[in-house]
Design an enzyme around this catalytic site. Sequence first.
Site, short mmCIF file in Angstrom:
data_model
loop_
_atom_site.label_atom_id
_atom_site.label_comp_id
_atom_site.label_asym_id
_atom_site.label_seq_id
_atom_site.Cartn_x
_atom_site.Cartn_y
_atom_site.Cartn_z
N ARG B 121 -4.12 44.62 10.63
CA ARG B 121 -2.87 43.99 11.10
C ARG B 121 -1.75 44.99 11.36
O ARG B 121 -0.57 44.64 11.33
CB ARG B 121 -2.38 42.92 10.11
CG ARG B 121 -3.36 41.77 10.00
CD ARG B 121 -2.74 40.57 9.31
NE ARG B 121 -3.80 39.65 8.94
CZ ARG B 121 -4.41 39.65 7.75
NH1 ARG B 121 -4.05 40.50 6.83
NH2 ARG B 121 -5.37 38.80 7.53
N LYS B 143 3.66 48.83 25.33
CA LYS B 143 2.60 47.92 25.79
C LYS B 143 1.24 48.51 25.49
O LYS B 143 0.96 49.66 25.82
CB LYS B 143 2.71 47.69 27.29
CG LYS B 143 3.80 46.73 27.69
CD LYS B 143 3.66 46.40 29.17
CE LYS B 143 4.70 45.41 29.63
NZ LYS B 143 4.52 45.07 31.06
N GLU B 185 4.10 56.26 40.20
CA GLU B 185 4.95 55.65 39.16
C GLU B 185 6.29 56.38 39.07
O GLU B 185 7.32 55.76 38.78
CB GLU B 185 4.25 55.65 37.80
CG GLU B 185 3.03 54.75 37.71
CD GLU B 185 3.36 53.27 37.43
OE1 GLU B 185 4.52 52.94 37.17
OE2 GLU B 185 2.43 52.44 37.51
N LYS B 227 12.79 54.36 32.30
CA LYS B 227 12.03 53.27 31.69
C LYS B 227 12.63 52.89 30.34
O LYS B 227 12.72 51.70 30.00
CB LYS B 227 10.56 53.66 31.54
CG LYS B 227 9.72 52.50 31.00
CD LYS B 227 8.23 52.66 31.17
CE LYS B 227 7.51 51.42 30.69
NZ LYS B 227 6.04 51.55 30.78
N GLU B 237 10.10 41.89 27.52
CA GLU B 237 9.83 41.40 28.86
C GLU B 237 10.31 39.98 29.13
O GLU B 237 9.59 39.14 29.65
CB GLU B 237 8.33 41.50 29.18
CG GLU B 237 8.02 41.39 30.64
CD GLU B 237 6.74 42.17 30.98
OE1 GLU B 237 6.35 42.08 32.13
OE2 GLU B 237 6.18 42.85 30.13
N ARG B 241 12.96 43.86 32.43
CA ARG B 241 11.77 44.69 32.36
C ARG B 241 10.77 44.42 33.47
O ARG B 241 9.99 45.29 33.85
CB ARG B 241 11.11 44.48 30.99
CG ARG B 241 9.94 45.40 30.76
CD ARG B 241 9.55 45.42 29.31
NE ARG B 241 8.39 46.28 29.17
CZ ARG B 241 7.98 46.81 28.02
NH1 ARG B 241 8.63 46.56 26.94
NH2 ARG B 241 6.94 47.59 27.97
N ASN B 245 7.46 46.37 37.26
CA ASN B 245 6.20 45.98 37.91
C ASN B 245 6.26 46.04 39.42
O ASN B 245 5.41 45.47 40.10
CB ASN B 245 5.80 44.58 37.45
CG ASN B 245 5.30 44.58 36.02
OD1 ASN B 245 4.50 45.42 35.63
ND2 ASN B 245 5.81 43.66 35.22
N HIS B 248 3.10 46.23 41.42
CA HIS B 248 1.97 45.98 40.52
C HIS B 248 1.23 44.68 40.84
O HIS B 248 0.04 44.58 40.57
CB HIS B 248 2.45 45.94 39.06
CG HIS B 248 2.66 47.31 38.48
ND1 HIS B 248 3.58 48.20 39.01
CD2 HIS B 248 2.07 47.96 37.45
CE1 HIS B 248 3.55 49.32 38.31
NE2 HIS B 248 2.66 49.20 37.35
N HIS B 252 -2.45 45.16 41.37
CA HIS B 252 -3.47 44.56 40.51
C HIS B 252 -4.50 43.81 41.34
O HIS B 252 -5.69 43.82 41.03
CB HIS B 252 -2.84 43.61 39.49
CG HIS B 252 -2.24 44.31 38.32
ND1 HIS B 252 -1.50 43.66 37.36
CD2 HIS B 252 -2.26 45.62 37.93
CE1 HIS B 252 -1.10 44.53 36.45
NE2 HIS B 252 -1.53 45.72 36.77
N HIS B 265 -5.09 53.31 39.25
CA HIS B 265 -3.97 52.38 39.09
C HIS B 265 -2.77 52.82 39.93
O HIS B 265 -2.16 52.02 40.65
CB HIS B 265 -3.59 52.30 37.61
CG HIS B 265 -2.39 51.46 37.32
ND1 HIS B 265 -2.36 50.10 37.51
CD2 HIS B 265 -1.14 51.79 36.87
CE1 HIS B 265 -1.17 49.62 37.19
NE2 HIS B 265 -0.41 50.64 36.80
#
Lengths: 365, 365
Positions: B121, B143, B185, B227, B237, B241, B245, B248, B252, B265
């Site tokens: 955990r 993330k 990026e 960032k 987010e 934020r 993207n 993206h 994606h 990517h």
Amino acid sequence: MPDVARTLTVDLGDRSYPILIGQGLLGSADLSSYVKGDRALIVTNETVAPLYLERATGSFPGKAVDSVVLPDGERYKNWETLNLIFDALLEKRHTRKTTLVALGGGVIGDMTGFAAACYQRGVQFIQIPTTLLSQVDSSVGGKTGINHPLGKNMIGAFHQPEVVLIDTDTQGSLPPRELPAGLAEVIKYGLIREPAFLEWLEDNMAALRSLDAVAMVEAIYRSCACKADVVAVDEKEGGLRAILNLGHTFGHAIETFTGYGTWLHGEAVGTGMLMAADLSCRLGYLSADDLERVVRVLQSAGLPLEPPADMTPEDFLRLMAVDKKNVDGALRLVLLESLGKAVVTSDFPTQKLEETLARFCSRVS
Amino acid sequence: MPDVARTLTVDLGDRSYPILIGQGLLGSADLSSYVKGDRALIVTNETVAPLYLERATGSFPGKAVDSVVLPDGERYKNWETLNLIFDALLEKRHTRKTTLVALGGGVIGDMTGFAAACYQRGVQFIQIPTTLLSQVDSSVGGKTGINHPLGKNMIGAFHQPEVVLIDTDTQGSLPPRELPAGLAEVIKYGLIREPAFLEWLEDNMAALRSLDAVAMVEAIYRSCACKADVVAVDEKEGGLRAILNLGHTFGHAIETFTGYGTWLHGEAVGTGMLMAADLSCRLGYLSADDLERVVRVLQSAGLPLEPPADMTPEDFLRLMAVDKKNVDGALRLVLLESLGKAVVTSDFPTQKLEETLARFCSRVS
């Protein structure tokens, strides 16, 4: 709300939530205000679904409710089964605004909570625990997770629910071994921190075993309140919270040895608490009379008092070595300084632990 | 510290951490003070291990450092590979006091961070990103996660590192396509929020492509700072934020269509940013000159300017429908109000999106 109902608020600042406890709540309480978006996914298992899925679905008027039915049992508390939840969420295109609803016992609660913690990096969830054990254990604390072949609950997250709904009527449909297993965790709260509750349990065990609703609501409320007190002090298990693991180190060893699901978790914890009490007695913390009270209350709850006959002291030592409470290789145990006062320590002679293990293991390796 | 070195502090209250950026840092910087316990497990892959594992191990004097070497590639960013980390941790009996160290690109960083978020955990972790893309993307934001067959990064957690170490020398050993992919990026930060940085990039692209250390440290510092500003406003987010993207959603779709790992990517994001800029132009936000600047800066970085030839508008629409940003079924995109100012919106005519898709897809379904 029915006559026999109480609400406990778990105080965690902006993540506080209510636990609704009562007879016949499932189907009568409206939970839709706890669903922030338009959609929910109920996660349940093949045993619970025929009994309660329809009533649970009806608890969210005005929301679009899907469901996924998992196989039943601790042996399915693994990644493969967890992934069935993710499959359902993605196939039905649930977004991060969705709410997961756990309808079932501890396995369903742990897996659903972990799925909610991880799906799109975190969505909301609601718990409807249907076994006594999950009602008094998983309702508070935010622990979620799955097992790994090398250890129980090794993979997981802390994730708090929006609300917990406990309907004491669900206990009526449980297999006979489940009630004593749940009572083991109830007794635990008395032993670690609430001497007055321990006395109340000694007086009311017969009413609890006959599923008297007034007694049951009281036992669940006091158990959840005790756990909430401990968790409020220590949300992420730095210190005090470890006392909630009374009996769990011995108990996890039993569960791992026998294979998850052979012994019920609460049965293993019950025997584990007795072993911890025995060691506490050998260390001079508990008197022989105290130990005898522990034996009697566990016995009156219908719990087993001995580990599996084929388990040796070495089996215990080997399996206890991977416990999460251990620090830098030293075995740490929850022991009882007195009845109603637990302590977490690695400060005891190994010899005393071996005496306890020898007392409970009939076969010597 | 070497001459060419800077430190950026990511300010997240009691989870704040430094990013150490410089030439030749790996092997010279001592990271042992960031390891709270006595043990660490370095997670890397079979490509990076022969290059940097020994130097990384030497960065933790006085600590017991284990390692696990995973297969290399986005297609391994799944549960089965993640489980190899848990296997190593449990076989070597790492407790919750351990620290995981991610040594590699974005896939290693995402998987190691998620393993750290979930193991018992939650344990601590350190990032040593070795690709430009992971240095400017995964270093900030917390993330972590893995892919699911039905969607990228669908399972994960937010989990912040103790420290990030970026050695610009590691870029010298990258395959040729990786540098442009990382620059995509970097360009993104200029486009969404930093018009002055965009101009700096237009002036310094040649220096960056020749791996000039001074220019590279500056580009990484400014990217991470941009960032960090955005994430400080919006850690989980909720709003701002999402501008990170840019490109993206289109990207994606390209990655999912071609299978994870066929397009890098950053390559997919580069083309995606151009498609977003094209749509922004059709909506009257960007001028034709603005759009041409976007084309030129992506071209000068060596990035592809068109999606796969066999991808249709319908492929895009279908694959974009599962994006995490979508709310209640409406497609939300990051668009450019001007160069250096992004906006997240679902308020655009579908017709305009279809025009953009038709412009970029040579084949009509």
